[in-house]
Design a protein around this motif. Structure first.
Motif, PDB file in Angstrom:
ATOM      1  N   GLY A  12       0.861  -1.211  -0.111  1.00  0.00           N
ATOM      2  CA  GLY A  12       0.057  -0.022  -0.075  1.00  0.00           C
ATOM      3  C   GLY A  12       0.893   1.262  -0.142  1.00  0.00           C
ATOM      4  O   GLY A  12       1.981   1.324   0.507  1.00  0.00           O
ATOM      5  N   THR A  13       0.294   2.212  -0.653  1.00  0.00           N
ATOM      6  CA  THR A  13       1.240   3.707  -0.536  1.00  0.00           C
ATOM      7  C   THR A  13       1.303   4.222   0.901  1.00  0.00           C
ATOM      8  O   THR A  13       0.576   3.847   1.759  1.00  0.00           O
ATOM      9  N   LYS A  14       2.535   4.850   1.160  1.00  0.00           N
ATOM     10  CA  LYS A  14       2.793   5.367   2.255  1.00  0.00           C
ATOM     11  C   LYS A  14       3.106   4.753   3.026  1.00  0.00           C
ATOM     12  O   LYS A  14       3.259   4.636   4.597  1.00  0.00           O
ATOM     13  N   MET A  54       6.491   7.182  -0.138  1.00  0.00           N
ATOM     14  CA  MET A  54       5.303   7.457  -0.685  1.00  0.00           C
ATOM     15  C   MET A  54       4.869   6.172  -1.490  1.00  0.00           C
ATOM     16  O   MET A  54       3.500   5.841  -1.475  1.00  0.00           O
ATOM     17  N   ASN A  55       5.727   5.305  -2.363  1.00  0.00           N
ATOM     18  CA  ASN A  55       5.501   4.354  -3.562  1.00  0.00           C
ATOM     19  C   ASN A  55       6.500   3.167  -3.099  1.00  0.00           C
ATOM     20  O   ASN A  55       7.414   3.348  -3.551  1.00  0.00           O
ATOM     21  N   ILE A  80       6.417  -0.767  -8.783  1.00  0.00           N
ATOM     22  CA  ILE A  80       6.502   0.774  -7.921  1.00  0.00           C
ATOM     23  C   ILE A  80       4.653   0.773  -7.857  1.00  0.00           C
ATOM     24  O   ILE A  80       4.097   0.959  -8.889  1.00  0.00           O
ATOM     25  N   GLN A  81       4.361   0.779  -6.625  1.00  0.00           N
ATOM     26  CA  GLN A  81       2.972   1.070  -6.229  1.00  0.00           C
ATOM     27  C   GLN A  81       2.733   2.340  -6.090  1.00  0.00           C
ATOM     28  O   GLN A  81       3.436   3.098  -5.237  1.00  0.00           O
ATOM     29  N   PRO A 108      13.701   5.167  -8.144  1.00  0.00           N
ATOM     30  CA  PRO A 108      13.135   6.625  -8.490  1.00  0.00           C
ATOM     31  C   PRO A 108      12.823   7.399  -7.308  1.00  0.00           C
ATOM     32  O   PRO A 108      12.709   6.856  -6.318  1.00  0.00           O
ATOM     33  N   ALA A 109      12.446   8.671  -7.743  1.00  0.00           N
ATOM     34  CA  ALA A 109      12.159   9.800  -6.407  1.00  0.00           C
ATOM     35  C   ALA A 109      10.880   9.090  -5.856  1.00  0.00           C
ATOM     36  O   ALA A 109      10.111   8.508  -6.568  1.00  0.00           O
ATOM     37  N   ASN A 110      10.831   9.270  -4.504  1.00  0.00           N
ATOM     38  CA  ASN A 110       9.779   9.223  -3.660  1.00  0.00           C
ATOM     39  C   ASN A 110       9.194   7.658  -3.713  1.00  0.00           C
ATOM     40  O   ASN A 110       8.291   7.193  -3.463  1.00  0.00           O
TER      41      ASN A 110
END
Length: 383
Positions: A24-26, A31-32, A54-55, A84-86
């Motif tokens: 799940g996100t966060k 974040m991802n 990447i979710q 990747p970022a985040n």
């Protein structure tokens, strides 16, 4: 930035990337989160390239990257590349605990924050008497009864601006909690009454309370601050004794909880008491007759037991025990078991109903000297 290379993961939540239960996100501190869209390799598979997803809020696999993993006969290693970022790789399953300097409602991610009070605070459990129902008693002015309760004791740290959560635990289990209370509204939350627990627990139990502090209503609570364990009940100094026939020893009992009274009138308080009677543990019936248990041990006691009074419950009680000398030659040592029970209780002392006091074992050792005079020689007939 993660450096490209082989990694073995050590975590309380496990060392492998999730393959079925998506985080799940966060979650996973990002974040991802990145999860593994495939099956983990077996030892014979060697290096295996697997899709990692990447979710995001838009898709469970919005972007793919490929990583290499290998089964090392008991654990997996991963060849990881910068993300990747985040986004970050997710490892393990289940919730992730907040780090030591952070907290959240659940103590786990998401929602971990350091925005909570950090005041040092001391928390303790006390047992005391509080006023209860008024019972009519002939020829006595009506006064409230006195009921034993537990109280969670601590001091406000904020001049009444902090909000508090209060938790009560018995034997490690939460049985009562109240959240987001100003100190001025905390009176009921810090009290534990018999009705809160008696269907599930018995006296001679371990009681604790805990608090969490918040800067404001519904803000992030700080970590739990626990009281020391409060052993609530009637306890002997030991549970195992050895005695020689004809000799004696004392068992000292200490109560940590008050005895209630049907009235708070001074003339009646001295008459309020709770009695604990000796019985044989295995048949659940009183078996102390004439201060004796089955010709094994003899007691010097009031009515085969001990008494706690409303005014003197905090004083230690002593049960004097004698090893009964039956005048016979006993091949084996004997065991006697002592258990105390509150066979009847008054309404103010319902807290003592079905109290569970661990049985006390007494080993009675045969006294050769008193059975055989000093001028008698024992001969081993097998020699």
């Amino acid at each position: 930035m993660l450096k490209e290379g082989w990694y073995r993961i050590y975590s309380d939540n496990g060392g492998d990337m999730p393959t079925t239960q998506l985080p799940g996100t966060k979650y996973c501190g990002t974040m991802n989160p990145i999860w593994l869209n495939g099956t983990l390799p077996k030892f014979v598979d060697g290096n295996m390239t697997i899709e990692a997803c990447i979710q995001t809020n838009q898709s469970v696999c919005e972007e793919s990257i490929y990583i290499v993993t290998r089964n090392c006969d008991g654990y997996n290693v991963y060849y990881l590349r910068p993300t990747p970022a985040n986004s970050s790789y997710c490892f393990g399953s289940g919730p992730v605990h907040c780090i030591a300097s952070m907290s959240s409602e659940t103590e786990y991610y998401p929602g971990c924050s350091s925005n909570f009070p950090t005041n040092s605070i001391s928390v303790e459990v006390e047992a005391l008497l509080t006023e209860g129902e008024i019972f009519p008693i002939p020829n006595v002015d009506p006064t409230p009864s006195l009921i034993p309760i537990f109280k969670c004791v601590f001091e406000d740290q904020s001049n009444e601006t902090y909000f508090y959560d209060v938790y009560w635990l018995i034997c490690g289990n939460v049985i009562k909690n109240n959240n987001n209370l100003l100190f001025k509204n905390i009176t009921d939350a810090i009290v534990l009454k018999e009705m809160d627990w008696h269907d599930k627990y018995k006296m001679n139990m371990e009681v604790k309370c805990a608090i969490r502090m918040r800067n404001s209503n519904e803000s992030t609570p700080g970590p739990y601050v626990y009281s020391p364990v409060f052993k609530a009940g009637l306890y002997p100094d030991k549970y195992y004794y050895t005695i020689t026939e004809g000799e004696s020893f004392n068992i000292t009992f200490t109560s940590t909880v008050p005895v209630g009274c049907i009235s708070s009138h001074p003339d009646l308080r001295s008459q309020c008491e709770q009695n604990f009677y000796i019985f044989r543990p295995y048949n659940q019936e009183p078996t102390c007759i004439n201060n004796m248990i089955k010709r094994d041990i003899v007691f010097k006691a009031e009515s085969c037991g001990i008494r706690l009074g409303n005014l003197d419950w905090m004083e230690k009680r002593t049960l004097q025990v004698y090893g009964y000398n039956d005048g016979l030659y006993n091949v084996n040592n004997r065991y006697a078991y002592i258990k105390l029970s509150a066979s009847s209780v008054s309404i103010p002392n319902n807290i003592w109903k079905d109290v569970y006091i661990q049985q006390i074992r007494v080993l009675i050792v045969y006294n050769y000297v008193k059975v055989f005079p000093s001028n008698v020689t024992l001969v081993n007939s097998s020699s």
